[in-house]
Scaffold this motif. Structure first.
Motif, mmCIF file in Angstrom:
data_model
loop_
_atom_site.group_PDB
_atom_site.id
_atom_site.type_symbol
_atom_site.label_atom_id
_atom_site.label_comp_id
_atom_site.label_asym_id
_atom_site.label_seq_id
_atom_site.Cartn_x
_atom_site.Cartn_y
_atom_site.Cartn_z
ATOM 1 N N UNK A 39 0.828 -1.206 0.000
ATOM 2 C CA UNK A 39 0.000 0.000 0.000
ATOM 3 C C UNK A 39 0.862 1.256 0.000
ATOM 4 N N UNK A 40 1.891 1.271 0.843
ATOM 5 C CA UNK A 40 2.756 2.444 0.929
ATOM 6 C C UNK A 40 3.502 2.643 -0.379
ATOM 7 N N UNK A 41 3.950 1.552 -0.990
ATOM 8 C CA UNK A 41 4.654 1.655 -2.268
ATOM 9 C C UNK A 41 3.741 2.237 -3.340
ATOM 10 N N UNK A 42 2.460 1.809 -3.347
ATOM 11 C CA UNK A 42 1.511 2.333 -4.334
ATOM 12 C C UNK A 42 1.261 3.825 -4.121
ATOM 13 N N UNK A 43 1.107 4.228 -2.853
ATOM 14 C CA UNK A 43 0.899 5.642 -2.556
ATOM 15 C C UNK A 43 2.118 6.458 -2.961
ATOM 16 N N UNK A 44 3.299 5.910 -2.699
ATOM 17 C CA UNK A 44 4.547 6.588 -3.048
ATOM 18 C C UNK A 44 4.646 6.804 -4.549
ATOM 19 N N UNK A 45 4.386 5.758 -5.328
ATOM 20 C CA UNK A 45 4.467 5.874 -6.783
ATOM 21 C C UNK A 45 3.381 6.804 -7.328
ATOM 22 N N UNK A 46 2.196 6.747 -6.720
ATOM 23 C CA UNK A 46 1.121 7.644 -7.147
ATOM 24 C C UNK A 46 1.519 9.103 -6.943
ATOM 25 N N UNK A 57 15.370 6.056 -11.673
ATOM 26 C CA UNK A 57 14.896 4.990 -10.791
ATOM 27 C C UNK A 57 15.973 3.922 -10.663
ATOM 28 N N UNK A 58 16.285 3.517 -9.449
ATOM 29 C CA UNK A 58 17.234 2.423 -9.228
ATOM 30 C C UNK A 58 16.613 1.401 -8.278
ATOM 31 N N UNK A 59 16.883 0.137 -8.564
ATOM 32 C CA UNK A 59 16.448 -0.963 -7.701
ATOM 33 C C UNK A 59 17.657 -1.861 -7.454
ATOM 34 N N UNK A 60 17.972 -2.123 -6.207
ATOM 35 C CA UNK A 60 19.055 -3.049 -5.887
ATOM 36 C C UNK A 60 18.645 -3.908 -4.697
ATOM 37 N N UNK A 61 19.373 -5.001 -4.511
ATOM 38 C CA UNK A 61 19.022 -5.967 -3.470
ATOM 39 C C UNK A 61 20.269 -6.406 -2.716
ATOM 40 N N UNK A 62 20.048 -6.829 -1.475
ATOM 41 C CA UNK A 62 21.120 -7.334 -0.620
ATOM 42 C C UNK A 62 20.545 -8.465 0.229
ATOM 43 N N UNK A 63 21.104 -9.658 0.064
ATOM 44 C CA UNK A 63 20.603 -10.831 0.773
ATOM 45 C C UNK A 63 21.689 -11.388 1.685
ATOM 46 N N UNK A 64 21.277 -11.828 2.885
ATOM 47 C CA UNK A 64 22.161 -12.527 3.817
ATOM 48 C C UNK A 64 21.580 -13.928 4.037
ATOM 49 N N UNK A 65 22.245 -14.938 3.508
ATOM 50 C CA UNK A 65 21.808 -16.330 3.648
ATOM 51 C C UNK A 65 22.882 -17.105 4.401
ATOM 52 N N UNK A 66 22.493 -18.102 5.188
ATOM 53 C CA UNK A 66 23.493 -18.794 6.000
ATOM 54 C C UNK A 66 23.054 -20.201 6.357
ATOM 55 N N UNK A 67 24.057 -21.027 6.651
ATOM 56 C CA UNK A 67 23.842 -22.300 7.347
ATOM 57 C C UNK A 67 24.598 -22.217 8.656
ATOM 58 N N UNK A 68 23.903 -22.505 9.772
ATOM 59 C CA UNK A 68 24.477 -22.318 11.101
ATOM 60 C C UNK A 68 24.379 -23.589 11.928
ATOM 61 N N UNK A 109 14.028 6.696 -6.103
ATOM 62 C CA UNK A 109 13.456 7.419 -7.234
ATOM 63 C C UNK A 109 13.704 8.914 -7.083
ATOM 64 N N UNK A 110 14.318 9.499 -8.102
ATOM 65 C CA UNK A 110 14.453 10.936 -8.144
ATOM 66 C C UNK A 110 13.146 11.589 -8.530
ATOM 67 N N UNK A 111 12.739 12.614 -7.798
ATOM 68 C CA UNK A 111 11.493 13.315 -8.073
ATOM 69 C C UNK A 111 11.779 14.639 -8.776
ATOM 70 N N UNK A 112 12.783 15.331 -8.309
ATOM 71 C CA UNK A 112 13.229 16.574 -8.929
ATOM 72 C C UNK A 112 14.737 16.673 -8.698
#
Length: 369
Positions: free
Chosen positions: A9-16, A36-47, A70-73
């Motif tokens: 919901x927040x993402x939709x309001x933000x994009x709107x 617009x940039x999209x990046x990801x960071x994952x932490x996976x492990x076996x413990x 996202x740049x707006x101005x």
């Protein structure tokens, strides 16, 4: 409403808001994709290890971040970061939770006085300390930093924060070979006001927390990797009784192309959660102190790193001192834009207590893309 629906919901309001904030007649695709940039960071492990006397052997998701910026101005931009983690205590214990870590508007100011790249963040924002420390100690995949791990502070919160570099940026060679975060020639600065409970807690009182950080780089011409930092916070614990809490800490960091060394000393009373109290009658804050040492040696053109860390943390309860020692050692293989594979061993020793040591041996993967 669950966390996933709230994030959507927040993402939709933000994009709107982004679409309707444009004054020209660009196409929908252009509006969505420009700056617009999209990046990801994952932490996976076996413990494999033992905690509170119980042994465990498991594959796990330690963290999963999805960043949308996202740049707006020219001066205004926005960011949403989702935080995926395993629910270890709630009603859905064992489920994967999706919650928001950042959701803020960033307003860039013009350079003034000795402040370079000054800007404000408003919303669910960075707090001054942890973001800076993790730019020096790049091993959040192993676990939280010293103060956050001991419940003294959180990395993000609802509020407003002002940040700036002190002086112009260091040269391109330093930023490429050593560190391009917070590259002010004379250091950097951050000051903010926050709810105080952290990004994954409800606000349980009407008080606000003040937190600041001042980092100085005294020898930028001959030793740019040497920095001295003072950071502090004060507020009331995030419970109805509102116990006072505060801390102050001094931090020395030394970064070169082949090594990183940090030393932090800390003292304070209480914590932001309101759990470090003597009793539930007086709600008086518990005095605390501690220090942390971290080192990294970079080998084979920085492809391999040897890491070590020692934390010592004490709480002075009326009934006696509770002291915890943490030993961490490991080796890391670096690949692709800061991604790494880490094999590490951690042992927690509870001094002045009959509690057995906790330990964990893990194979962890941090993937950035």
């Amino acid at each position: 409403m669950n966390s996933y629906r709230l994030a959507l919901l927040i993402a939709m309001v933000f994009l709107f808001g982004l679409l309707h904030g444009q004054t020209d007649k660009k196409s929908l695709d252009s509006l969505l994709l420009t700056d617009l940039t999209i990046d990801m960071q994952w932490f996976l492990a076996h413990q494999i290890g033992e905690n509170d006397g119980e042994k465990f052997n498991e594959f796990t998701l330690k963290r999963g971040y999805v960043n949308i910026k996202k740049g707006i101005s020219e001066k205004l931009s926005g960011r949403i970061t989702t935080d995926l983690t395993v629910d270890e205590e709630g009603d859905g214990k064992g489920d994967i939770e999706i919650r928001l870590k950042y959701l803020y508007l960033k307003y860039q100011l013009e350079k003034f006085l000795f402040f370079h790249q000054p800007h404000f963040e408003f919303g669910l924002v960075h707090r001054p300390w942890i973001d800076f420390e993790q730019s020096v100690n790049d091993y959040r995949v192993e676990g939280q930093m010293f103060l956050e791990r001991n419940d003294m502070i959180n990395s993000a919160d609802f509020g407003v924060v002002f940040m700036a570099l002190l002086g112009d940026e260091l040269d391109e060679e330093y930023q490429k070979n050593i560190n391009d975060d917070f590259p002010g020639k004379y250091g950097s600065f951050s000051l903010g006001v926050f709810n105080g409970g952290g990004y994954h807690a409800l606000e349980n009182n009407n008080n606000k927390t003040l937190e600041s950080r001042l980092t100085l780089r005294p020898l930028y011409q001959v030793f740019p990797g040497l920095q001295f930092t003072y950071h502090a916070a004060l507020g009331r614990g995030n419970i109805e009784a509102e116990p006072h809490w505060h801390y102050q800490s001094a931090y020395l960091s030394l970064e070169t192309r082949y090594s990183v060394v940090t030393l932090e000393g800390y003292n304070g009373k209480g914590n932001y959660k309101g759990t470090a109290i003597q009793d539930t009658l007086s709600y008086s804050a518990v005095p605390q102190k501690g220090y942390s040492v971290f080192g990294e040696a970079k080998l084979f053109n920085s492809a391999i790193s040897l890491i070590g860390r020692y934390d010592d943390f004490s709480l002075a309860y009326n009934s006696g001192t509770q002291r915890t020692q943490r030993f961490i050692t490991g080796v890391a293989y670096h690949f692709y834009k800061g991604s790494k594979i880490v094999v590490d061993y951690e042992r927690i020793r509870y001094r002045n207590s009959a509690t057995d040591d906790d330990y964990v041996l893990e194979l962890a993967l941090e993937l950035r893309f």
